[in-house]
Design an enzyme around this catalytic site. Structure first.
Site, PDB file in Angstrom:
ATOM      1  N   SER A 162      17.469  54.220  47.899  1.00 59.03           N
ATOM      2  CA  SER A 162      17.032  54.896  46.680  1.00 59.03           C
ATOM      3  C   SER A 162      18.191  55.533  45.924  1.00 59.03           C
ATOM      4  O   SER A 162      18.186  55.580  44.696  1.00 59.03           O
ATOM      5  CB  SER A 162      15.990  55.956  47.023  1.00 59.03           C
ATOM      6  OG  SER A 162      14.955  55.359  47.773  1.00 59.03           O
ATOM      7  N   ARG A 193      16.759  59.565  66.631  1.00 62.32           N
ATOM      8  CA  ARG A 193      16.955  60.034  65.257  1.00 62.32           C
ATOM      9  C   ARG A 193      15.753  60.750  64.647  1.00 62.32           C
ATOM     10  O   ARG A 193      15.923  61.650  63.828  1.00 62.32           O
ATOM     11  CB  ARG A 193      17.345  58.865  64.356  1.00 62.32           C
ATOM     12  CG  ARG A 193      16.313  57.743  64.343  1.00 62.32           C
ATOM     13  CD  ARG A 193      16.682  56.636  63.376  1.00 62.32           C
ATOM     14  NE  ARG A 193      16.428  57.034  62.000  1.00 62.32           N
ATOM     15  CZ  ARG A 193      16.705  56.265  60.957  1.00 62.32           C
ATOM     16  NH1 ARG A 193      17.267  55.078  61.125  1.00 62.32           N
ATOM     17  NH2 ARG A 193      16.420  56.674  59.732  1.00 62.32           N
ATOM     18  N   ASP A 214       7.698  53.230  49.311  1.00 66.69           N
ATOM     19  CA  ASP A 214       8.807  53.560  50.198  1.00 66.69           C
ATOM     20  C   ASP A 214       8.418  54.579  51.259  1.00 66.69           C
ATOM     21  O   ASP A 214       8.620  54.367  52.448  1.00 66.69           O
ATOM     22  CB  ASP A 214       9.974  54.106  49.376  1.00 66.69           C
ATOM     23  CG  ASP A 214      11.236  54.190  50.220  1.00 66.69           C
ATOM     24  OD1 ASP A 214      11.552  53.190  50.884  1.00 66.69           O
ATOM     25  OD2 ASP A 214      11.891  55.239  50.222  1.00 66.69           O
TER      26      ASP A 214
END
Length: 556
Positions: free
Chosen positions: A78, A203, A427
């Site tokens: 993005s 993560r 997204d």
């Protein structure tokens, strides 16, 4: 000649039209199958662009060299996508900037490296970041080069704090990455550098939260990396990852935090006064929160217990608005003369809106990594607060309709000639890997586009609908031949990442001069070509160094 902000008039296209500039986030074009959520979802508005006016619909590139990334294997994202859309030119970005700085050795001459180097004599150099070759947040080969370079430039004691991936790469690959890293560290030890892994975790559970969604994620990382405290203790990273994948059966993304301990059970690498820290990710969004904890004296979001006096630098600066971190190894691209600044100088009143998670993209990144207004009399930016404390598959409609309502009101107000929005569903819901929720999100995004188009119809305006990169159009991992991949138990492997797919761009509306169509001589057009296109639709010629416009006006 002399530089001027004044743009030449377009020979055929009039000024003064209201233009809706709609960016669908994570909305690429892929073959229609059950893993293409955009295909599965009801998206009558987006479908109609392609069906009813094929000469005003096309695909453009949103990944790799088209957006300044090193190779065609690099997915778009993005930040670089909105940079390209707004700037109208292609700038070396993220990973590419780091590659150039490492290859030329310039990284070791920069202010950031010199700052951390001041600690090499007496302290430890800590490297914290994502351990994978995914190329979205970090790359293993860059970590390897930085380790080698730091040792050559005087680092005597190095500790690596690894975050396992499984999101931008296939789950389970972290074992191999850890083996590669440990071999490199062993080579450094043979050369007399005390180098080893100190801590780790997955993560999504350790360190790499974003948008202040869950500070506990950062705290778990802090406890392991800085304090040397974690629920699991191991002799090596490879052992840690293998065992934690067996029990508690965690996947790479969600490995619990662990520390590496010596034979006496003491952590080998907590961060203490006099140490240097580098966060090695080049992508910003999942480093900002840790950067705040490492840098801010008066940080109180969680109890740090200790706030070590360190020299901290990011691989890049992660937040241009906050100037965070204040030291970084690689400088950002200098993006000047963005389309937004030109248009404001040429009398185009501008409105920009999204919800929190993408608001920065449609303003800061669009404007060349620059905060604030170019001219507050000419611009209005509206941020709708995103839902917090949930994953977006729980609320897949997100704020799509609210964003569209703000855009509609701005269009109907008659005050603005450009109304720019980002619709985030494809997204943000796509990243959760929840296919059903992503379908719901795509439908909501399409409804939002419809609302904006309807307003444009009412005022005789023009719409430009495009995307910044792919995500929702392909939700499955595929082998080289394109067949969906399954794991050992036969379960389909969900793809949560962005893609390498092209994205659509559609233009239309009652204000569009008849005879405007996409040119056939720019087959490799990409996001950077959109700026000149939009300038034309506003009635202006683009600056000569902009990537060429995608449209032509043929006399009917």
């Amino acid at each position: 000649g002399e530089f001027t902000w004044k743009l030449a008039d377009h020979p055929k296209l009039p000024k003064g039209k209201t233009i809706a500039m709609v960016v669908l986030d994570g909305w690429g074009e892929a073959k229609p199958d059950q893993y293409n959520c955009i295909h599965v979802a009801e998206t009558p508005t987006m479908d109609s662009f392609k069906k009813t006016a094929p000469e005003r619909w096309r695909l453009i590139k949103a990944h790799g060299t088209a957006v300044g990334l090193p190779t065609e294997d690099d997915m778009g994202n993005s930040e670089v996508g909105h940079n390209a859309l707004g700037a109208g030119r292609i700038y070396a970005q993220g990973a590419k900037l780091v590659d150039l700085a490492l290859a030329s050795g310039k990284i070791y001459e920069g202010e950031g490296f010199k700052y951390v180097k001041e600690c090499f004599d007496k302290g430890t150099l800590h490297l914290i970041g994502l351990l994978s070759d995914g190329g979205v947040h970090s790359r293993l080969d860059q970590l390897q080069l930085l380790l080698k370079g730091a040792a050559e430039h005087g680092a005597k004691r190095i500790r690596v704090h690894v975050l396992t991936d499984g999101r931008d790469v296939i789950d389970g690959t972290s074992v191999g990455f850890a083996e590669t890293l440990e071999k490199d560290l062993e080579n450094l030890r043979e050369k007399g550098v005390d180098a080893q892994v100190a801590s780790g975790g997955g993560r999504m559970y350790v360190t790499m939260d974003r948008y202040e969604n869950d500070w506990n994620v950062v705290k778990r990382g802090w406890d392991a990396q800085v304090l040397g405290e974690a629920p699991y203790k191991f002799k090596s990273a490879v052992e840690a990852i293998k065992k934690l994948r067996e029990e508690p059966k965690a996947n790479d993304q969600y490995l619990p935090p662990f520390v590496i301990v010596d034979e006496n059970g003491k952590p080998v690498g907590p961060i203490v006064d006099g140490d240097a820290v580098v966060t090695i990710n080049f992508r910003a969004d999942r480093m900002v929160m840790l950067a705040k904890a490492l840098e801010y004296e008066n940080f109180d979001t969680f109890d740090r217990v200790r706030f070590p006096k360190i020299h901290y630098a990011g691989m890049l600066q992660y937040d241009g608005e906050l100037k965070l971190p204040s030291h970084y190894l690689v400088s950002p691209p200098e993006i000047e003369r963005t389309s937004g600044e030109y248009l404001v100088h040429n009398g185009v009143h501008t409105f920009a809106c999204s919800e929190t998670v993408k608001f920065g993209h449609v303003t800061f990144f669009w404007n060349g990594n620059r905060s604030g207004y170019f001219n507050p009399e000419m611009e209005e930016y509206v941020e709708i607060p995103s839902d917090v404390g949930i994953t977006f598959n729980v609320q897949p409609k997100m704020k799509a309709i609210e964003i569209a309502e703000k855009a509609r009101d701005a269009i109907l107000s008659g005050k603005f000639q450009q109304v720019r929005v980002n619709i985030p569903n494809g997204d943000m819901v796509g990243h959760t890997g929840d296919v059903e929720a992503t379908v719901v999100g795509c439908k909501a995004a399409d409804e939002a586009v419809k609302m904006i188009i309807d307003a444009i119809e009412q005022v005789g305006g023009i719409y430009v609908v495009t995307a910044d990169h792919g995500n929702a159009e392909d939700m499955v991992k595929r082998d080289k031949s394109g067949k969906p991949m399954a794991d050992k138990s036969g379960k389909i492997q969900i793809l949560t990442s962005h893609t390498l797919q092209p994205v659509p761009i559609a233009i239309g509306g009652p204000g569009l001069t008849p005879g405007v169509r996409f040119r056939s001589d720019i087959p490799t057009g990409g996001l950077a070509n959109v700026a000149a296109t939009v300038m034309n639709l506003h009635g202006f010629e683009a600056p000569s160094d902009y990537e060429p416009t995608l449209i032509e006006a043929v006399d009917n």
